[in-house]
Design a protein around this motif. Structure first.
Motif, PDB file in Angstrom:
ATOM      1  N   CYS A 105       0.843  -1.197   0.000  1.00 57.70           N
ATOM      2  CA  CYS A 105       0.000   0.000   0.000  1.00 57.70           C
ATOM      3  C   CYS A 105       0.878   1.246   0.000  1.00 57.70           C
ATOM      4  CB  CYS A 105      -0.919   0.006   1.210  1.00 57.70           C
ATOM      5  SG  CYS A 105      -2.031   1.434   1.250  1.00 57.70           S
ATOM      6  N   ALA A 106       0.697   2.082  -1.019  1.00 57.44           N
ATOM      7  CA  ALA A 106       1.501   3.299  -1.150  1.00 57.44           C
ATOM      8  C   ALA A 106       1.066   4.387  -0.179  1.00 57.44           C
ATOM      9  CB  ALA A 106       1.418   3.822  -2.586  1.00 57.44           C
ATOM     10  N   GLU A 107      -0.029   4.164   0.552  1.00 58.27           N
ATOM     11  CA  GLU A 107      -0.510   5.171   1.506  1.00 58.27           C
ATOM     12  C   GLU A 107       0.046   4.951   2.914  1.00 58.27           C
ATOM     13  OE1 GLU A 107      -4.715   5.841   1.436  1.00 58.27           O
ATOM     14  OE2 GLU A 107      -4.843   5.643  -0.745  1.00 58.27           O
ATOM     15  N   ASP A 108       0.768   3.861   3.119  1.00 61.94           N
ATOM     16  CA  ASP A 108       1.294   3.534   4.438  1.00 61.94           C
ATOM     17  C   ASP A 108       2.810   3.733   4.451  1.00 61.94           C
ATOM     18  OD1 ASP A 108       0.918   2.094   7.169  1.00 61.94           O
ATOM     19  OD2 ASP A 108       2.522   0.968   6.181  1.00 61.94           O
ATOM     20  N   ALA A 109       3.290   4.530   5.390  1.00 59.59           N
ATOM     21  CA  ALA A 109       4.716   4.869   5.415  1.00 59.59           C
ATOM     22  C   ALA A 109       5.593   3.639   5.607  1.00 59.59           C
ATOM     23  CB  ALA A 109       4.984   5.887   6.524  1.00 59.59           C
ATOM     24  N   GLY A 110       5.197   2.745   6.500  1.00 58.09           N
ATOM     25  CA  GLY A 110       5.984   1.547   6.727  1.00 58.09           C
ATOM     26  C   GLY A 110       6.026   0.642   5.511  1.00 58.09           C
ATOM     27  N   ALA A 111       4.900   0.542   4.801  1.00 55.16           N
ATOM     28  CA  ALA A 111       4.853  -0.284   3.594  1.00 55.16           C
ATOM     29  C   ALA A 111       5.721   0.310   2.491  1.00 55.16           C
ATOM     30  CB  ALA A 111       3.411  -0.435   3.120  1.00 55.16           C
ATOM     31  N   VAL A 112       5.756   1.641   2.405  1.00 59.89           N
ATOM     32  CA  VAL A 112       6.603   2.294   1.397  1.00 59.89           C
ATOM     33  C   VAL A 112       8.070   2.051   1.712  1.00 59.89           C
ATOM     34  CG1 VAL A 112       7.320   4.540   0.487  1.00 59.89           C
ATOM     35  CG2 VAL A 112       4.883   4.006   0.730  1.00 59.89           C
ATOM     36  N   ARG A 113       8.445   2.109   2.991  1.00 58.62           N
ATOM     37  CA  ARG A 113       9.833   1.802   3.357  1.00 58.62           C
ATOM     38  C   ARG A 113      10.163   0.340   3.025  1.00 58.62           C
ATOM     39  NH1 ARG A 113       8.634   5.549   7.569  1.00 58.62           N
ATOM     40  NH2 ARG A 113       7.825   3.914   8.941  1.00 58.62           N
ATOM     41  N   LEU A 114       9.198  -0.557   3.241  1.00 50.53           N
ATOM     42  CA  LEU A 114       9.395  -1.957   2.872  1.00 50.53           C
ATOM     43  C   LEU A 114       9.604  -2.085   1.369  1.00 50.53           C
ATOM     44  CD1 LEU A 114       9.322  -5.030   3.374  1.00 50.53           C
ATOM     45  CD2 LEU A 114       6.812  -4.890   3.173  1.00 50.53           C
ATOM     46  N   ALA A 115       8.803  -1.366   0.590  1.00 50.09           N
ATOM     47  CA  ALA A 115       8.929  -1.417  -0.867  1.00 50.09           C
ATOM     48  C   ALA A 115      10.321  -0.983  -1.309  1.00 50.09           C
ATOM     49  CB  ALA A 115       7.870  -0.533  -1.511  1.00 50.09           C
ATOM     50  N   GLN A 116      10.842   0.062  -0.679  1.00 50.13           N
ATOM     51  CA  GLN A 116      12.176   0.546  -1.038  1.00 50.13           C
ATOM     52  C   GLN A 116      13.243  -0.508  -0.730  1.00 50.13           C
ATOM     53  OE1 GLN A 116      12.049   4.078   1.346  1.00 50.13           O
ATOM     54  NE2 GLN A 116      11.066   5.326  -0.245  1.00 50.13           N
ATOM     55  N   SER A 117      13.109  -1.153   0.431  1.00 52.59           N
ATOM     56  CA  SER A 117      14.067  -2.207   0.798  1.00 52.59           C
ATOM     57  C   SER A 117      13.963  -3.385  -0.156  1.00 52.59           C
ATOM     58  CB  SER A 117      13.804  -2.679   2.233  1.00 52.59           C
ATOM     59  OG  SER A 117      14.028  -1.641   3.165  1.00 52.59           O
ATOM     60  N   ALA A 118      12.732  -3.741  -0.532  1.00 48.82           N
ATOM     61  CA  ALA A 118      12.535  -4.877  -1.435  1.00 48.82           C
ATOM     62  C   ALA A 118      13.116  -4.599  -2.812  1.00 48.82           C
ATOM     63  CB  ALA A 118      11.043  -5.194  -1.543  1.00 48.82           C
ATOM     64  N   ARG A 119      12.944  -3.386  -3.300  1.00 53.08           N
ATOM     65  CA  ARG A 119      13.529  -3.030  -4.609  1.00 53.08           C
ATOM     66  C   ARG A 119      15.053  -3.136  -4.549  1.00 53.08           C
ATOM     67  NH1 ARG A 119       9.464   1.409  -4.230  1.00 53.08           N
ATOM     68  NH2 ARG A 119       7.690   0.792  -5.538  1.00 53.08           N
ATOM     69  N   ASP A 120      15.626  -2.720  -3.429  1.00 54.68           N
ATOM     70  CA  ASP A 120      17.073  -2.826  -3.275  1.00 54.68           C
ATOM     71  C   ASP A 120      17.535  -4.277  -3.305  1.00 54.68           C
ATOM     72  OD1 ASP A 120      17.249  -0.084  -3.045  1.00 54.68           O
ATOM     73  OD2 ASP A 120      17.334  -0.080  -0.849  1.00 54.68           O
ATOM     74  N   LEU A 121      16.653  -5.192  -2.918  1.00 50.34           N
ATOM     75  CA  LEU A 121      16.961  -6.615  -2.927  1.00 50.34           C
ATOM     76  C   LEU A 121      16.665  -7.264  -4.276  1.00 50.34           C
ATOM     77  CD1 LEU A 121      15.477  -7.534   0.577  1.00 50.34           C
ATOM     78  CD2 LEU A 121      17.905  -7.549  -0.042  1.00 50.34           C
ATOM     79  N   GLY A 122      16.177  -6.464  -5.217  1.00 50.02           N
ATOM     80  CA  GLY A 122      15.876  -6.991  -6.537  1.00 50.02           C
ATOM     81  C   GLY A 122      14.514  -7.631  -6.663  1.00 50.02           C
ATOM     82  N   ILE A 123      13.629  -7.365  -5.712  1.00 50.72           N
ATOM     83  CA  ILE A 123      12.276  -7.934  -5.728  1.00 50.72           C
ATOM     84  C   ILE A 123      11.354  -7.009  -6.508  1.00 50.72           C
ATOM     85  CG2 ILE A 123      10.305  -8.611  -4.294  1.00 50.72           C
ATOM     86  CD1 ILE A 123      12.402  -9.113  -2.043  1.00 50.72           C
ATOM     87  N   ARG A 124      10.531  -7.566  -7.358  1.00 53.53           N
ATOM     88  CA  ARG A 124       9.576  -6.761  -8.104  1.00 53.53           C
ATOM     89  C   ARG A 124       8.479  -6.282  -7.162  1.00 53.53           C
ATOM     90  NH1 ARG A 124       5.211  -8.581 -12.651  1.00 53.53           N
ATOM     91  NH2 ARG A 124       4.569  -6.494 -13.234  1.00 53.53           N
ATOM     92  N   VAL A 125       8.205  -4.982  -7.170  1.00 55.84           N
ATOM     93  CA  VAL A 125       7.231  -4.377  -6.266  1.00 55.84           C
ATOM     94  C   VAL A 125       6.139  -3.676  -7.064  1.00 55.84           C
ATOM     95  CG1 VAL A 125       6.856  -2.673  -4.437  1.00 55.84           C
ATOM     96  CG2 VAL A 125       8.971  -4.039  -4.469  1.00 55.84           C
ATOM     97  N   VAL A 126       4.900  -3.905  -6.673  1.00 58.96           N
ATOM     98  CA  VAL A 126       3.748  -3.172  -7.199  1.00 58.96           C
ATOM     99  C   VAL A 126       3.083  -2.479  -6.016  1.00 58.96           C
ATOM    100  CG1 VAL A 126       1.442  -3.382  -8.218  1.00 58.96           C
ATOM    101  CG2 VAL A 126       3.350  -4.697  -9.166  1.00 58.96           C
ATOM    102  N   SER A 127       2.862  -1.175  -6.124  1.00 60.62           N
ATOM    103  CA  SER A 127       2.196  -0.439  -5.051  1.00 60.62           C
ATOM    104  C   SER A 127       0.820   0.012  -5.518  1.00 60.62           C
ATOM    105  CB  SER A 127       3.028   0.763  -4.610  1.00 60.62           C
ATOM    106  OG  SER A 127       3.204   1.672  -5.688  1.00 60.62           O
ATOM    107  N   TYR A 128      -0.058   0.282  -4.556  1.00 65.89           N
ATOM    108  CA  TYR A 128      -1.421   0.709  -4.887  1.00 65.89           C
ATOM    109  C   TYR A 128      -1.851   1.805  -3.918  1.00 65.89           C
ATOM    110  CZ  TYR A 128      -2.622  -2.265  -0.902  1.00 65.89           C
ATOM    111  OH  TYR A 128      -2.686  -2.826   0.351  1.00 65.89           O
ATOM    112  N   GLY A 129      -2.724   2.687  -4.381  1.00 67.48           N
ATOM    113  CA  GLY A 129      -3.211   3.744  -3.510  1.00 67.48           C
ATOM    114  C   GLY A 129      -3.908   4.844  -4.269  1.00 67.48           C
TER     115      GLY A 129
END
Length: 477
Positions: free
Chosen positions: A221-245
């Motif tokens: 969820c792109a509306e949640d600060a913690g989820a956005v930080r998770l998305a950034q960490s996941a991208r750094d790990l090479g994981i494909r991320v899709v956000s919604y909001g």
């Protein structure tokens, strides 16, 4: 019928301690469906234990070492203490002991695993995904912490190749899964009795993301600060991320944009756009969605489900049709009855954000009517840590009665009771006995008003007190 499923469980025996619990009963049902020999025990009989017995699970009431087959793998949750006689005998014998999440992963062997995680919203989102996939013809296997009307249970062994599971972060056990698709509805701090700090809580979600299989997808969820930080960490790990909001509320540009939202007491309408270029989903037009469950939080849940459906190869319009068929899960703003224009709902909300969302949902449904809440805090630690936040959320209701803390797995904390919340809310009342609290609350609800029993514990049993009180008032009028 299920030839493509792994059949190795047919030669195994499992014994589940606390088999009547919401999460454990789902695992028992799924293991039995997969052909395993399953037994279990619980402190007392319930509709859940009766249902399991009807399915062939050998259920014992009370905890006793004699209940444990010597050749069984013993399944426990974090709530089971080392002193439990069944766990103790298993340890003494050297039997295999595994966590509930590990047993669930065994039940999902051979299937595409979709794990739904987050501090709140897991049950509704996973249930919504299960129903939508079922409507799309995928017939998934399901392990959800609430009863879905479509299955009469939180468990279902489908004929399809997808397994949808609610993934529990409370004890970190969700890192036992290896999902192909993972949804994270939010990473809002909770369970700080275990994790201590927000950073530690967020770190375990990064560990969860690391478990996504190569080529898999993380949906956040792109509306949640913690989820956005998770998305950034996941991208750094090479994981494909899709956000919604929704655009204005999002903290990063969402891949799936939610727009034109229309909320009503009966549900919602909105449109989903693919806002970011993605070669895998190019050419998909905007998709209109209608939901039969109210609340803006459910709009976001539906966006996550739609994105997961696309990741699993379901056409966007099929997912939209499937979403419209979802009618909710047990104890998620569940309608319990109506007497002379007064309506009763029951909700599992036990985190401040969930409480606020449930009360806003009640406001939509009530229209010009009042909203009364009987709230049972869950856990002493959560009550102490989030007392101010609970007070702010509960203050959204017209009338608030707070009852005793439901201890669950914790021991009482001397000097701490629910008044730590009620005294922060103007006009709120602390009534320790939940049944008395329900009766008092019932007497305050005017015609066209709504009463919500709220909490993750035993307060759900108080609905009968409310309906009985209203019926008696009607007879005496």
């Amino acid at each position: 019928m299920f030839e493509h499923h792994d059949t190795s469980l047919a030669t195994r025996r499992f014994h589940l301690i606390g088999v009547g619990g919401a999460g454990m009963s789902v695992v028992a049902e799924l293991l039995a469906d997969r052909g395993a020999q399953v037994s279990g025990s619980d402190r007392e009989a319930s509709r859940v234990t009766e249902h399991l017995a009807d399915l062939g699970v050998k259920v014992s009431i009370g905890h006793d070492a004699a209940h444990v087959p010597s050749d069984a793998t013993v399944v426990v949750s974090t709530a089971i203490r080392p002193s439990n006689p069944e766990l103790a005998i298993a340890r003494t014998r050297g039997q295999e002991v595994i966590h509930r999440s590990e047993a669930l992963a065994l039940a999902a062997t051979g299937l595409s695993f979709v794990a739904v995680a987050g501090a709140h919203g897991k049950t509704t989102t996973s249930g919504m995904l299960a129903v939508a996939l079922g409507q799309a013809g995928r017939d998934p296997s399901v392990a959800v912490g609430g009863v879905l009307p479509e299955y009469g249970s939180g468990a279902h062994l489908g004929s399809g190749d997808v397994f949808v599971a609610e993934a529990d972060e409370s004890d970190g056990s969700f890192v036992n899964y290896q999902p192909s698709v993972a949804i994270v509805t939010n990473v809002e701090p909770d369970h700080l009795d275990r994790y201590g700090t927000r950073d530690a809580f967020e770190a375990v979600f990064v560990d969860f993301a690391r478990r996504i299989v190569p080529g898999g997808q993380l949906i956040v969820c792109a509306e949640d600060a913690g989820a956005v930080r998770l998305a950034q960490s996941a991208r750094d790990l090479g994981i494909r991320v899709v956000s919604y909001g929704r655009g204005p509320q999002s903290l990063e540009e969402p891949s799936v944009l939610v727009s034109d939202v229309e909320l009503s007491r009966d549900g919602s309408r909105f449109t989903l756009f693919l806002a970011c270029a993605d070669p895998d989903v190019s050419g998909i037009p905007p998709t209109d969605v209608e939901l039969s469950v109210p609340g803006e939080h459910n709009v976001l849940n539906a966006a996550a489900v739609w994105a997961a459906g696309l990741a699993l190869g379901v056409a966007p319009e099929q997912m939209a049709r499937g979403l419209s068929a979802f009618t909710g899960t047990a104890r998620r703003f569940e309608f319990r009855g109506e007497v002379a224009g007064r309506r009763l709902f029951d909700d599992y909300a036990h985190h401040p954000t969930e409480v606020a969302a449930a009360i806003r949902q009640a406001r939509l449904v009530a229209g010009s009517g009042t909203v009364t809440v009987v709230f049972q805090p869950h856990l002493y630690s959560r009550t102490r840590i989030f007392a101010d936040d609970f007070a702010r959320s509960l203050a959204l209701a017209d009338t608030v009665i707070v009852t005793d803390i439901y201890a669950a797995r914790e021991d009482p904390e001397p000097g701490l009771d629910s008044s730590v919340i009620s005294r922060k809310i103007p006009g709120a009342v602390f009534i320790p006995d939940m049944h008395e609290a329900a009766r008092v609350a019932a007497s305050t609800v005017p015609r066209d008003g709504i009463l919500v029993t709220m909490g993750a514990g035993s307060v759900t049993t108080c609905g009968e007190d409310v309906l009985r009180a209203w019926s008696q008032e009607l007879e005496e009028a």
